[in-house]
Design an enzyme around this catalytic site. Sequence first.
Site, PDB file in Angstrom:
ATOM      1  N   ASP A  33      -2.979   3.192  11.070  1.00  0.00           N
ATOM      2  CA  ASP A  33      -2.591   2.578  12.201  1.00  0.00           C
ATOM      3  C   ASP A  33      -1.256   1.462  11.318  1.00  0.00           C
ATOM      4  OD1 ASP A  33      -1.701   0.542  14.568  1.00  0.00           O
ATOM      5  OD2 ASP A  33      -3.713   1.571  15.325  1.00  0.00           O
ATOM      6  N   GLY A  38      -1.765  -2.348  17.829  1.00  0.00           N
ATOM      7  CA  GLY A  38      -3.204  -2.146  17.408  1.00  0.00           C
ATOM      8  C   GLY A  38      -3.516  -3.679  16.736  1.00  0.00           C
ATOM      9  N   SER A  75       0.815   5.509  19.544  1.00  0.00           N
ATOM     10  CA  SER A  75       1.916   5.679  20.380  1.00  0.00           C
ATOM     11  C   SER A  75       1.598   4.333  21.327  1.00  0.00           C
ATOM     12  CB  SER A  75       1.805   6.791  21.465  1.00  0.00           C
ATOM     13  OG  SER A  75       3.087   6.494  22.336  1.00  0.00           O
ATOM     14  N   TYR A 145       8.678   7.415  26.963  1.00  0.00           N
ATOM     15  CA  TYR A 145       7.132   7.898  26.845  1.00  0.00           C
ATOM     16  C   TYR A 145       6.863   9.123  27.500  1.00  0.00           C
ATOM     17  CZ  TYR A 145       1.876   7.070  27.107  1.00  0.00           C
ATOM     18  OH  TYR A 145       0.693   7.190  27.109  1.00  0.00           O
TER      19      TYR A 145
END
Length: 315
Positions: A33, A38, A75, A145
């Site tokens: 990550d 995150g 993503s 996206y």
Amino acid sequence: MSRRILVTGGAGFLGSHLIDALLHRGDEVTCLDNFYTGSKDNLHKAFASDRFRLLEQDVCDPINVEVDQIYNLASPASPVQYQTEPIKTTMTNVLGTKTVLDLALASGARVLQASTSEVYGDPQVRPQAEDYVGHVNVCGPRACYDEGKRCAETLCFDYERQHGLSVRVARIFNTYGPRMQLDDGRVVSNFSVQALQDQSITLYGDGQQTRSFCYVSDMVDGLMALMNHAADGIGPVNLGNSNEISIETLASLIISRTKSKSEVVRKDLPKDDPKYRCPDIAKAKRLLSWAPAVDLEQGLEKTIRYFLGHFEMET
């Protein structure tokens, strides 16, 4: 049997819950990550295990790790997040997925690609089954996206056809639960945070657009079942809850659950926002013997309790 597993995007909401489940099963887990969306806080339980390690890097950069399975969850996943960095979002989903697939080829690993219900765009059929090809605006603000995930699926299936790679593609529908970010712009977190603070509930459009909400533990179970399904060549599989609910009804439910004094404020519907979103999960039921077990009221109670705990810690 213990497996060596890589979870990209593992510090995110869904990825961190998946990592906890894999570690609980006894696997060796590497989380990759770059912490764009995150958080290391999500990995609190994972850091306590000697079978966990963290690679802090971008998924688009070369990955050097020996693995048996790869869950590619890297993503941004909410409109607020991916529309802030649309080019980065597209490249994460296209170049990042290619990087993961190349690693899988080199390692002889199986890949599960976390795709999305957004590949269906603003659908003209309901519910959406896997053979529906979608209705997507390639030039719109959500395309980074939507089209990024559609291209990622294309890469997965071309690697499967051309190289014989073992791939699984999960089309994930709206998922919610603890560890959602308070400001990620998703409807469950928006409504819960607003209601708990007695702020106005922001309702876009007439509120009759629908969604279906899958609790995070059910989604994790579905992802693991799909990854470990024995047969290759099964194509994409919808994972989500097939119980459809209007956004207006969801707002009323959350206001009631939180005993909030919030009032509803209506705003214009964002461009290309889907009118309907509900999965046909017959394929998942047949192939995986999987179906969601947590109903919306149970899941919302756990999720609201998580957000309430966050506010209590702040005070």
